[in-house]
Scaffold this motif. Structure first.
Motif, PDB file in Angstrom:
ATOM      1  N   LYS A  91     -13.067   0.543   4.167  1.00 52.34           N
ATOM      2  CA  LYS A  91     -13.784   1.284   3.124  1.00 52.34           C
ATOM      3  C   LYS A  91     -14.402   2.543   3.711  1.00 52.34           C
ATOM      4  O   LYS A  91     -14.657   2.638   4.910  1.00 52.34           O
ATOM      5  CB  LYS A  91     -14.858   0.407   2.498  1.00 52.34           C
ATOM      6  CG  LYS A  91     -15.917  -0.098   3.478  1.00 52.34           C
ATOM      7  CD  LYS A  91     -16.867  -1.072   2.811  1.00 52.34           C
ATOM      8  CE  LYS A  91     -17.904  -1.588   3.817  1.00 52.34           C
ATOM      9  NZ  LYS A  91     -18.835  -2.560   3.196  1.00 52.34           N
ATOM     10  N   LYS A 110     -13.653  -3.988  -1.591  1.00 51.07           N
ATOM     11  CA  LYS A 110     -13.549  -5.438  -1.702  1.00 51.07           C
ATOM     12  C   LYS A 110     -13.887  -6.051  -0.346  1.00 51.07           C
ATOM     13  O   LYS A 110     -13.669  -5.416   0.703  1.00 51.07           O
ATOM     14  CB  LYS A 110     -12.141  -5.846  -2.126  1.00 51.07           C
ATOM     15  CG  LYS A 110     -11.756  -5.392  -3.532  1.00 51.07           C
ATOM     16  CD  LYS A 110     -10.329  -5.820  -3.863  1.00 51.07           C
ATOM     17  CE  LYS A 110      -9.933  -5.340  -5.250  1.00 51.07           C
ATOM     18  NZ  LYS A 110      -8.529  -5.707  -5.577  1.00 51.07           N
ATOM     19  N   LYS A 169     -10.561   3.167  -5.359  1.00 51.65           N
ATOM     20  CA  LYS A 169     -10.742   1.729  -5.527  1.00 51.65           C
ATOM     21  C   LYS A 169     -12.049   1.291  -4.884  1.00 51.65           C
ATOM     22  O   LYS A 169     -12.274   1.531  -3.690  1.00 51.65           O
ATOM     23  CB  LYS A 169      -9.586   0.966  -4.866  1.00 51.65           C
ATOM     24  CG  LYS A 169      -8.220   1.255  -5.477  1.00 51.65           C
ATOM     25  CD  LYS A 169      -7.142   0.420  -4.798  1.00 51.65           C
ATOM     26  CE  LYS A 169      -5.786   0.637  -5.442  1.00 51.65           C
ATOM     27  NZ  LYS A 169      -4.739  -0.231  -4.852  1.00 51.65           N
ATOM     28  N   GLY A 227     -15.430   2.517  -0.821  1.00 52.84           N
ATOM     29  CA  GLY A 227     -14.105   2.136  -1.317  1.00 52.84           C
ATOM     30  C   GLY A 227     -13.011   2.834  -0.540  1.00 52.84           C
ATOM     31  O   GLY A 227     -13.220   3.290   0.598  1.00 52.84           O
ATOM     32  N   ASP A 249      -2.386  -1.406  -0.073  1.00 59.01           N
ATOM     33  CA  ASP A 249      -2.435  -2.868  -0.241  1.00 59.01           C
ATOM     34  C   ASP A 249      -1.443  -3.572   0.678  1.00 59.01           C
ATOM     35  O   ASP A 249      -1.756  -4.612   1.267  1.00 59.01           O
ATOM     36  CB  ASP A 249      -2.116  -3.240  -1.693  1.00 59.01           C
ATOM     37  CG  ASP A 249      -3.239  -2.877  -2.655  1.00 59.01           C
ATOM     38  OD1 ASP A 249      -4.366  -2.642  -2.188  1.00 59.01           O
ATOM     39  OD2 ASP A 249      -2.975  -2.812  -3.875  1.00 59.01           O
ATOM     40  N   ASP A 263     -14.764   1.954  -9.305  1.00 59.14           N
ATOM     41  CA  ASP A 263     -13.433   2.564  -9.327  1.00 59.14           C
ATOM     42  C   ASP A 263     -13.516   3.928 -10.012  1.00 59.14           C
ATOM     43  O   ASP A 263     -14.496   4.242 -10.683  1.00 59.14           O
ATOM     44  CB  ASP A 263     -12.443   1.701 -10.120  1.00 59.14           C
ATOM     45  CG  ASP A 263     -12.173   0.348  -9.477  1.00 59.14           C
ATOM     46  OD1 ASP A 263     -12.488   0.186  -8.283  1.00 59.14           O
ATOM     47  OD2 ASP A 263     -11.659  -0.539 -10.181  1.00 59.14           O
ATOM     48  N   GLU A 321     -11.970  -5.507   3.322  1.00 56.74           N
ATOM     49  CA  GLU A 321     -11.035  -4.395   3.302  1.00 56.74           C
ATOM     50  C   GLU A 321     -11.650  -3.140   3.908  1.00 56.74           C
ATOM     51  O   GLU A 321     -12.881  -2.978   3.885  1.00 56.74           O
ATOM     52  CB  GLU A 321     -10.596  -4.085   1.864  1.00 56.74           C
ATOM     53  CG  GLU A 321      -9.736  -5.158   1.239  1.00 56.74           C
ATOM     54  CD  GLU A 321      -9.163  -4.717  -0.099  1.00 56.74           C
ATOM     55  OE1 GLU A 321      -8.310  -5.452  -0.618  1.00 56.74           O
ATOM     56  OE2 GLU A 321      -9.559  -3.650  -0.620  1.00 56.74           O
TER      57      GLU A 321
END
Length: 487
Positions: free
Chosen positions: A193, A188, A185, A201, A73, A141, A191
């Motif tokens: 992936k 999103k 995760k 994810g 993150d 997730d 982001e």
């Protein structure tokens, strides 16, 4: 005597007994590459650099693995702030990390895996956990079931109920238990992936070290290291994941170094009180930083102060000046009688044993340095006492001791330069900071010594005050007068 290490898991010192005789497998959590490294990172890097050097010095083969977290993150958020992709940002700060480590003179690990290059291994490990009922998918997730792992909390000494009561747990209705942690995760918008059986994810933070240590060191290995801030949740979760998947012990021993503090407050980027490695190295030599860090045993907190750094400057200078003095001794010398006493010989001969005894006791670098400085004191005393010319056997013993000193100090990455060159540079730097030449200083010292011998105290005091006006402080001893520049 075996090497003993404080094991965070057992909360006691234990003898090092590698799974494979003579071969230590070590995994250390590396940086999250989104910013320049601070002194806390330097401590971690230097502590495990010292551990690897010492183990190899003692005859062990060491396989040293240290990872890079290059998806996280923090990386994504920093990249978005700068308008670049996260992979470019992560690579940039990995390269900056190497610049800092090379400046510190650390050894490169044998293997340096990146998280993004081991997605396949992470997905395989997560799949194993799901198959065993230790993890569950939830709307893209995947979470680990902490209640399914009987010993969860053993490393940190926390019970699951206590953790839940004391934690500020983010509300997440996808979790079956508030303390369950994410393994994967779901993607999103915007982001990075990767494809997975549960949808696109990216991996959670904890799973990467379990997957990478398993790939390069096996299901069970000897030592896992990092800072005390990683004990919970990161290392606690690594144990749960790895043991949950394999049913085997994970790391036999856990080593955690203490924090670097400023005015007793932990140094960290989140608190905004950190100093980068390169900022510190603008003022101090890398070996000075090493001496400062190793002046405290690795498990204890280390308070960063200018006074402590200056002490390290002075201590390192004493080491180099002593070694330069020994190097300057004539090789031929004479056949005269030795001036060394039996106690002198014993003190010099016992250096290696004393150094090993300190380092074997949970890498007690503070005590090991004390033995090195005791030897500096002994050598300096003998150097001042040697006749002209000195006895051949005395010169040989002092040079042998100096060589041993350099080998042992090298375990800490110290005195790696030519002593004569370092002393000359230091002296030139000092003289550049004052407006007197070394020749003039020595002439004034001789004048004062002559005055003192004649009991002409007025002249003696006048010369001393004249030098003091130029910040030259004199120190008298039975062996003569030395000088230094007053800060």
């Amino acid at each position: 005597m075996p090497i003993t290490i404080y094991n965070t898991l057992s909360r006691k010192k234990e003898p090092l007994r590698p799974l494979e005789e003579g071969h230590v497998k070590l995994y250390v959590c590396g940086i999250t590459s989104y910013d320049y490294c601070h002194i806390g990172h330097a401590r971690s890097a230097l502590v495990f650099d010292m551990v690897v050097r010492y183990l190899r010095h003692r005859g062990y083969k060491v396989t040293f693995v240290r990872n890079f977290t290059d998806i996280d993150d923090k990386i994504i958020n920093r990249a978005n702030e700068q308008g670049i992709d996260s992979a470019s940002l992560a690579l940039r700060f990995i390269n900056e990390f190497y610049t800092d480590m090379d400046a510190l003179g650390t050894l490169r690990p044998d293997i340096e895996p990146k998280a993004t290059e081991h997605i396949e291994e992470m997905i395989a490990l997560i799949s194993e956990l799901i198959d065993k009922g230790m993890a569950y998918p939830a709307n893209g997730d995947v979470y680990f079931r902490v209640e399914q792992f009987e010993n969860y909390g053993r490393l940190s000494g926390r019970g699951l109920e206590d953790m839940q009561a004391g934690a500020r747990v983010e509300v997440n209705d996808r979790k079956q238990h508030p303390m369950d942690f994410v393994l994967w995760k779901g993607a999103k918008p915007g982001e990075p992936k990767w494809p997975s059986p549960w949808g696109d994810g990216r991996p959670g933070w904890h799973i990467e070290c379990s997957a990478m240590s398993r790939k390069y060191l096996g299901d069970t290995f000897d030592i896992h290291g990092g800072g005390k801030d990683l004990v919970f949740p990161h290392h606690e979760n690594e144990i749960a994941q790895s043991c949950g998947a394999t049913g085997k012990p994970f790391a036999k021993m856990w080593m955690h170094h203490g924090f670097v503090t400023i005015k007793d407050e932990k140094m960290s980027k989140s608190l905004g009180n950190f100093l980068t490695i390169r900022d510190v190295l603008k003022q101090y030599e890398p070996e000075v930083l090493r001496l400062f860090i190793f002046s405290t045993q690795y498990r204890n907190p280390l308070d960063f102060t200018e006074t402590a750094l200056q002490d390290a400057v002075n201590g390192l200078a004493r080491m180099y000046e002593c070694l330069a003095g020994v190097d300057a001794l004539p090789e031929g010398a004479s056949t005269g009688e030795s001036i060394l006493t039996d106690q002198d010989r014993q003190d010099l001969a016992s250096l290696t044993e004393r150094f090993h005894r300190a380092m074997d006791n949970d890498f007690n670098t503070a005590q090991a340095l004390a033995h090195l400085f005791d030897t500096v004191k002994s050598l300096n005393k003998l150097l001042r006492s040697l006749p002209e010319p000195p006895a051949t056997e005395d010169v040989a013993l002092l040079k042998h001791t100096a060589a041993t000193f350099r080998e042992l100090a090298g375990v800490l990455g110290l005195v790696q330069q030519d002593p004569t060159d370092v002393v000359a540079r230091n002296r030139a730097r000092v003289l550049a900071d004052i407006d007197l030449s070394e020749e003039t200083i020595n002439e004034l010292i001789n004048k004062r010594n002559q005055a003192r011998a004649a009991k002409d105290w007025a002249t003696s005091d006048a010369v001393r005050d004249q030098l003091l006006a130029h910040r030259i402080v004199l120190k008298d001893s039975p062996e003569g007068t030395t000088w230094e520049v007053k800060k």
